[in-house]
Design a protein around this motif. Structure first.
Motif, mmCIF file in Angstrom:
data_model
loop_
_atom_site.group_PDB
_atom_site.id
_atom_site.type_symbol
_atom_site.label_atom_id
_atom_site.label_comp_id
_atom_site.label_asym_id
_atom_site.label_seq_id
_atom_site.Cartn_x
_atom_site.Cartn_y
_atom_site.Cartn_z
ATOM 1 N N VAL A 96 -25.632 -43.457 39.023
ATOM 2 C CA VAL A 96 -25.720 -42.000 39.192
ATOM 3 C C VAL A 96 -26.502 -41.644 40.451
ATOM 4 O O VAL A 96 -26.132 -40.712 41.187
ATOM 5 N N MET A 97 -27.555 -42.400 40.736
ATOM 6 C CA MET A 97 -28.385 -42.112 41.905
ATOM 7 C C MET A 97 -27.742 -42.614 43.194
ATOM 8 O O MET A 97 -28.178 -42.259 44.286
ATOM 9 N N GLY A 98 -26.701 -43.424 43.086
ATOM 10 C CA GLY A 98 -26.046 -43.935 44.289
ATOM 11 C C GLY A 98 -26.817 -45.027 44.991
ATOM 12 O O GLY A 98 -26.777 -45.134 46.224
ATOM 13 N N ILE A 99 -27.507 -45.863 44.229
ATOM 14 C CA ILE A 99 -28.275 -46.958 44.819
ATOM 15 C C ILE A 99 -27.313 -47.989 45.399
ATOM 16 O O ILE A 99 -26.327 -48.365 44.744
ATOM 17 N N PRO A 100 -27.536 -48.480 46.610
ATOM 18 C CA PRO A 100 -26.673 -49.532 47.162
ATOM 19 C C PRO A 100 -26.698 -50.788 46.286
ATOM 20 O O PRO A 100 -27.755 -51.194 45.803
ATOM 21 N N ALA A 101 -25.527 -51.377 46.081
ATOM 22 C CA ALA A 101 -25.385 -52.580 45.254
ATOM 23 C C ALA A 101 -25.943 -52.353 43.853
ATOM 24 O O ALA A 101 -26.620 -53.202 43.288
ATOM 25 N N ALA A 102 -25.637 -51.170 43.287
ATOM 26 C CA ALA A 102 -26.150 -50.846 41.950
ATOM 27 C C ALA A 102 -25.651 -51.836 40.908
ATOM 28 O O ALA A 102 -26.392 -52.205 39.989
ATOM 29 N N GLY A 103 -24.415 -52.286 41.020
ATOM 30 C CA GLY A 103 -23.876 -53.226 40.048
ATOM 31 C C GLY A 103 -24.595 -54.557 40.066
ATOM 32 O O GLY A 103 -24.923 -55.113 39.014
ATOM 33 N N LEU A 104 -24.868 -55.072 41.264
ATOM 34 C CA LEU A 104 -25.575 -56.341 41.360
ATOM 35 C C LEU A 104 -27.010 -56.220 40.842
ATOM 36 O O LEU A 104 -27.527 -57.132 40.191
ATOM 37 N N LEU A 105 -27.647 -55.092 41.132
ATOM 38 C CA LEU A 105 -29.010 -54.883 40.647
ATOM 39 C C LEU A 105 -29.044 -54.780 39.123
ATOM 40 O O LEU A 105 -29.939 -55.326 38.467
ATOM 41 N N LEU A 119 -15.231 -53.590 22.767
ATOM 42 C CA LEU A 119 -14.546 -53.697 24.062
ATOM 43 C C LEU A 119 -14.717 -52.424 24.878
ATOM 44 O O LEU A 119 -14.932 -52.482 26.101
ATOM 45 N N GLY A 120 -14.633 -51.265 24.215
ATOM 46 C CA GLY A 120 -14.851 -50.011 24.933
ATOM 47 C C GLY A 120 -16.268 -49.886 25.465
ATOM 48 O O GLY A 120 -16.488 -49.447 26.601
ATOM 49 N N ILE A 121 -17.243 -50.294 24.636
ATOM 50 C CA ILE A 121 -18.648 -50.204 25.065
ATOM 51 C C ILE A 121 -18.918 -51.114 26.250
ATOM 52 O O ILE A 121 -19.694 -50.772 27.152
ATOM 53 N N VAL A 122 -18.284 -52.274 26.278
ATOM 54 C CA VAL A 122 -18.521 -53.222 27.368
ATOM 55 C C VAL A 122 -17.683 -52.890 28.594
ATOM 56 O O VAL A 122 -18.161 -52.995 29.734
ATOM 57 N N LEU A 123 -16.434 -52.468 28.391
ATOM 58 C CA LEU A 123 -15.543 -52.257 29.524
ATOM 59 C C LEU A 123 -15.959 -51.073 30.391
ATOM 60 O O LEU A 123 -15.878 -51.142 31.624
ATOM 61 N N VAL A 124 -16.403 -49.980 29.768
ATOM 62 C CA VAL A 124 -16.756 -48.791 30.549
ATOM 63 C C VAL A 124 -17.915 -49.070 31.505
ATOM 64 O O VAL A 124 -17.810 -48.831 32.721
ATOM 65 N N PRO A 125 -19.066 -49.589 31.028
ATOM 66 C CA PRO A 125 -20.145 -49.899 31.982
ATOM 67 C C PRO A 125 -19.752 -50.963 32.995
ATOM 68 O O PRO A 125 -20.169 -50.904 34.156
ATOM 69 N N THR A 126 -18.951 -51.951 32.544
ATOM 70 C CA THR A 126 -18.523 -52.995 33.477
ATOM 71 C C THR A 126 -17.675 -52.404 34.598
ATOM 72 O O THR A 126 -17.829 -52.766 35.775
ATOM 73 N N TRP A 127 -16.783 -51.484 34.232
ATOM 74 C CA TRP A 127 -15.953 -50.838 35.260
ATOM 75 C C TRP A 127 -16.811 -50.011 36.212
ATOM 76 O O TRP A 127 -16.603 -50.036 37.435
ATOM 77 N N LEU A 128 -17.787 -49.275 35.675
ATOM 78 C CA LEU A 128 -18.661 -48.460 36.528
ATOM 79 C C LEU A 128 -19.478 -49.331 37.478
ATOM 80 O O LEU A 128 -19.586 -49.040 38.682
ATOM 81 N N LEU A 129 -20.054 -50.403 36.932
ATOM 82 C CA LEU A 129 -20.864 -51.276 37.776
ATOM 83 C C LEU A 129 -20.000 -52.006 38.795
ATOM 84 O O LEU A 129 -20.387 -52.162 39.959
ATOM 85 N N GLY A 130 -18.809 -52.459 38.371
ATOM 86 C CA GLY A 130 -17.911 -53.111 39.316
ATOM 87 C C GLY A 130 -17.462 -52.170 40.419
ATOM 88 O O GLY A 130 -17.371 -52.558 41.589
ATOM 89 N N VAL A 160 -20.232 -51.879 42.876
ATOM 90 C CA VAL A 160 -20.326 -53.053 43.744
ATOM 91 C C VAL A 160 -19.272 -52.993 44.844
ATOM 92 O O VAL A 160 -19.554 -53.250 46.030
ATOM 93 N N VAL A 161 -18.041 -52.647 44.483
ATOM 94 C CA VAL A 161 -16.974 -52.538 45.485
ATOM 95 C C VAL A 161 -17.291 -51.449 46.500
ATOM 96 O O VAL A 161 -17.089 -51.624 47.718
ATOM 97 N N ASP A 162 -17.813 -50.321 46.026
ATOM 98 C CA ASP A 162 -18.162 -49.228 46.928
ATOM 99 C C ASP A 162 -19.273 -49.642 47.886
ATOM 100 O O ASP A 162 -19.229 -49.323 49.082
ATOM 101 N N SER A 163 -20.257 -50.377 47.368
ATOM 102 C CA SER A 163 -21.348 -50.845 48.241
ATOM 103 C C SER A 163 -20.825 -51.822 49.283
ATOM 104 O O SER A 163 -21.234 -51.775 50.456
ATOM 105 N N ALA A 164 -19.905 -52.699 48.879
ATOM 106 C CA ALA A 164 -19.332 -53.653 49.831
ATOM 107 C C ALA A 164 -18.516 -52.944 50.899
ATOM 108 O O ALA A 164 -18.573 -53.302 52.091
#
Length: 364
Positions: free
Chosen positions: A241-250, A80-91, A94-98
């Motif tokens: 880390v690079m700040g790519i737009p819509a990094a989570g979706l990509l 759960l920790g391994i999955v939740l941390v990347p999921t939170w970062l990617l989510g 996505v919110v930041d890009s939106a």
């Protein structure tokens, strides 16, 4: 000897009794299936996770943790920790890009540069692309109003995809917890599986079929879903880390095309080109480009290590399972589909090759 009226009555009474019993069993089976059906994907996903992670539990149980329950609990918490941390970062990405896109749209500062005249000379779609691009650069509002129905449909489809991803993640977290319960009773579950398979296919084939299903599940889960997930983490962290737009979706797109056995370079190469075109050639962009390019090719190294173990499953079977599972079950079906179809494929070929000894001698 002709049947007597008494024997005919007994025969009809016995046949009626059998039909009534069969009908009651059918009604009970259909009722149980309808009650169980809403939880089918969850239970199947839990079984896949439990079978895949059970060897790790055996190792932990033989070490410091001298208990199936403790080992299963530790695996679930770490997973759960391994999955939740990347999921939170990617989510969060996505919110930041939106939010950025919404802020740019409200400010009215978004501008599309006009196309070069050479675009019109491109074969087939060059002129249409040039006209569309030019209208977007000069009158973006009018273009949006013109294509409002198409944009609305695309927005609804995107919202549905995001909802499906969220539901898939929720099901995954629940399935991981249930898988921990299954693993805590792993030995009893294994005996039950062998008993069921033996009851269906005979005492000789039961253990073999159970071992075949277990090996197939682990091979596909590790070699297809596992590799795609590892590749998503490697590429997604770099995008964030690079700040790519819509990094989570990509990053999610990398996961999906990885499960469908398509190269991740379909995503990584355009992103590398975008970064170099927008930020120029610097030390950061060069390091980013090299890392992302290598991460996009990581499946070529991981597949021989993980997919080669257990049972070899043809890639078309995995691809069809991924696409069919996505159509029938959404994002969660994208994970379950390849595993279930691979198990069915292996069982089918085992049935084809399981020719009785008498038939083999006749063929000779």
């Amino acid at each position: 000897m002709l049947p007597t009226p008494t024997s005919e009555r007994l025969l009809s009474h016995g046949l009626l009794d059998v039909l009534i019993r069969a009908g009651m069993i059918a009604v009970l089976a259909i009722s149980c299936f309808e009650i169980f059906y809403p939880f089918l994907n969850l239970i199947v996903w839990s079984l896949i996770l439990a079978v895949t992670l059970y060897p790790l539990q055996v190792r932990l149980r033989g070490g410091v943790l001298n208990s199936d329950g403790r080992a299963a609990t530790l695996i679930v918490i770490v997973a759960l920790g391994i999955v939740l941390v990347p999921t939170w970062l990617l989510g969060d990405a996505v919110v930041d890009s939106a939010e950025r896109a919404l802020a740019i749209a409200k400010s009215g500062s978004f501008r599309i540069p006009p196309p070069a005249e050479s675009v019109a000379a491109w074969p087939l779609l060059g002129q249409r692309l040039h006209d569309f691009w030019l209208q977007a650069a000069t009158d973006l509002t009018g273009l949006a109003q013109k294509h409002a129905p198409q944009l609305k449909e695309a927005g609804v489809a995107l919202l549905g995809a995001v909802t499906s991803v969220g539901a898939g993640l929720l099901i995954f977290f629940m399935a991981l917890i249930i898988a921990g319960i299954f693993m805590a009773y792993g030995e009893a579950g294994s005996r039950s599986a062998v008993q069921i398979a033996s009851r269906i296919s005979g005492p000789e084939n039961g253990p073999k079929i159970t071992a075949l299903c277990t090996a197939t599940i682990r091979a596909v889960a590790q070699g297809v879903v596992g590799i795609a997930f590892i590749q998503m983490l490697l590429v997604g962290v770099a995008f964030v880390v690079m700040g790519i737009p819509a990094a989570g979706l990509l990053a999610l797109a990398v996961l999906l095309i990885g499960i469908m056995q398509l190269p991740a370079t379909l995503i990584t190469i355009p992103v590398i080109a975008f970064v170099i075109a927008t930020e120029g050639v610097t030390v950061a962009t060069i390091v980013f480009s090299i890392y992302v390019f290598i991460a996009g090719l990581a499946d070529n190294v991981l597949k021989p290590l993980l997919l080669g173990r257990g049972v070899a499953v043809p890639m078309p079977v995995v691809l069809i399972g991924a696409l069919g599972g996505m159509v029938t079950g959404g994002v969660i079906g994208l994970f379950i589909g390849p595993v279930v179809l691979a198990v069915g494929y292996q069982l089918f070929w085992r049935w084809v090759e399981d020719v009785p000894q008498e038939d083999r001698s006749r063929e000779r």
